[in-house]
Write a protein that holds these residues in place. Structure first.
Motif, PDB file in Angstrom:
ATOM      1  N   TYR A   2       9.585  -4.280  19.912  1.00  0.00           N
ATOM      2  CA  TYR A   2       9.903  -5.470  19.110  1.00  0.00           C
ATOM      3  C   TYR A   2       9.889  -5.121  17.623  1.00  0.00           C
ATOM      4  O   TYR A   2      10.819  -5.434  16.880  1.00  0.00           O
ATOM      5  N   ALA A   3       8.826  -4.454  17.184  1.00  0.00           N
ATOM      6  CA  ALA A   3       8.714  -4.073  15.774  1.00  0.00           C
ATOM      7  C   ALA A   3       9.792  -3.066  15.392  1.00  0.00           C
ATOM      8  O   ALA A   3      10.350  -3.124  14.290  1.00  0.00           O
ATOM      9  N   LYS A   4      10.117  -2.147  16.297  1.00  0.00           N
ATOM     10  CA  LYS A   4      11.159  -1.156  16.028  1.00  0.00           C
ATOM     11  C   LYS A   4      12.495  -1.850  15.759  1.00  0.00           C
ATOM     12  O   LYS A   4      13.208  -1.502  14.815  1.00  0.00           O
ATOM     13  N   ASN A   5      12.825  -2.847  16.560  1.00  0.00           N
ATOM     14  CA  ASN A   5      14.067  -3.611  16.346  1.00  0.00           C
ATOM     15  C   ASN A   5      14.054  -4.303  14.988  1.00  0.00           C
ATOM     16  O   ASN A   5      15.075  -4.319  14.290  1.00  0.00           O
ATOM     17  N   MET A   6      12.930  -4.873  14.608  1.00  0.00           N
ATOM     18  CA  MET A   6      12.838  -5.532  13.300  1.00  0.00           C
ATOM     19  C   MET A   6      13.021  -4.529  12.165  1.00  0.00           C
ATOM     20  O   MET A   6      13.721  -4.806  11.189  1.00  0.00           O
ATOM     21  N   LEU A   7      12.376  -3.375  12.278  1.00  0.00           N
ATOM     22  CA  LEU A   7      12.470  -2.373  11.217  1.00  0.00           C
ATOM     23  C   LEU A   7      13.906  -1.854  11.079  1.00  0.00           C
ATOM     24  O   LEU A   7      14.361  -1.600   9.965  1.00  0.00           O
ATOM     25  N   GLU A   8      14.599  -1.694  12.185  1.00  0.00           N
ATOM     26  CA  GLU A   8      15.989  -1.218  12.133  1.00  0.00           C
ATOM     27  C   GLU A   8      16.891  -2.235  11.439  1.00  0.00           C
ATOM     28  O   GLU A   8      17.840  -1.861  10.752  1.00  0.00           O
ATOM     29  N   GLN A  50       0.815  -1.217   0.000  1.00  0.00           N
ATOM     30  CA  GLN A  50       0.000   0.000   0.000  1.00  0.00           C
ATOM     31  C   GLN A  50       0.851   1.272   0.000  1.00  0.00           C
ATOM     32  O   GLN A  50       0.335   2.365   0.214  1.00  0.00           O
ATOM     33  N   ASN A  51       2.159   1.109  -0.234  1.00  0.00           N
ATOM     34  CA  ASN A  51       3.095   2.242  -0.306  1.00  0.00           C
ATOM     35  C   ASN A  51       3.057   3.134   0.931  1.00  0.00           C
ATOM     36  O   ASN A  51       3.049   4.357   0.832  1.00  0.00           O
ATOM     37  N   LYS A  52       3.063   2.496   2.103  1.00  0.00           N
ATOM     38  CA  LYS A  52       3.066   3.233   3.366  1.00  0.00           C
ATOM     39  C   LYS A  52       4.452   3.157   3.995  1.00  0.00           C
ATOM     40  O   LYS A  52       5.171   2.178   3.852  1.00  0.00           O
ATOM     41  N   ILE A  53       4.810   4.183   4.717  1.00  0.00           N
ATOM     42  CA  ILE A  53       6.064   4.226   5.469  1.00  0.00           C
ATOM     43  C   ILE A  53       5.774   3.648   6.850  1.00  0.00           C
ATOM     44  O   ILE A  53       4.808   4.039   7.496  1.00  0.00           O
ATOM     45  N   LEU A  54       6.617   2.727   7.275  1.00  0.00           N
ATOM     46  CA  LEU A  54       6.419   2.111   8.582  1.00  0.00           C
ATOM     47  C   LEU A  54       7.285   2.748   9.647  1.00  0.00           C
ATOM     48  O   LEU A  54       8.465   3.011   9.421  1.00  0.00           O
ATOM     49  N   ILE A  55       6.681   2.985  10.792  1.00  0.00           N
ATOM     50  CA  ILE A  55       7.392   3.394  11.998  1.00  0.00           C
ATOM     51  C   ILE A  55       6.878   2.494  13.118  1.00  0.00           C
ATOM     52  O   ILE A  55       5.895   1.767  12.927  1.00  0.00           O
ATOM     53  N   ALA A  56       7.529   2.534  14.264  1.00  0.00           N
ATOM     54  CA  ALA A  56       7.076   1.656  15.341  1.00  0.00           C
ATOM     55  C   ALA A  56       7.323   2.270  16.713  1.00  0.00           C
ATOM     56  O   ALA A  56       8.426   2.701  17.009  1.00  0.00           O
TER      57      ALA A  56
END
Length: 84
Positions: free
Chosen positions: A75-81, A65-71
């Motif tokens: 747990y999710a923040k660690n995955m995104l990094e 959906q062409n969205k930018i993810l933040i957290a």
């Protein structure tokens, strides 16, 4: 077998063991962003990489959906990094 479903209208991904909900990953929609705010798995299912699957499900759908993810969820923040 564990099944993960993306529930777009509910802003979450949910993990099921048959019909029982055993985990979820919730996000809040912004204009161009999704903020993952909470990821949780039933303690009886810990260690099975279910939380990882839930966050990956949200990540995959955000990309579609062409969205930018933040957290805000740690747990999710660690995955995104790790994937940046």
């Amino acid at each position: 077998m564990i099944e993960i479903k993306f529930l777009d209208k509910e802003n979450r991904a949910v993990a099921y063991d048959k019909e029982i909900i055993i985990g979820e990953c919730n996000f809040v929609r912004g204009k161009n962003t999704w903020n993952i705010v909470h990821t949780e798995v039933n303690k009886l299912y810990k260690g099975q990489k279910i939380a990882k699957g839930l966050v990956e499900c949200v990540i995959d759908n955000a990309k579609k959906q062409n969205k930018i993810l933040i957290a805000d969820c740690s747990y999710a923040k660690n995955m995104l990094e790790k994937i940046k």
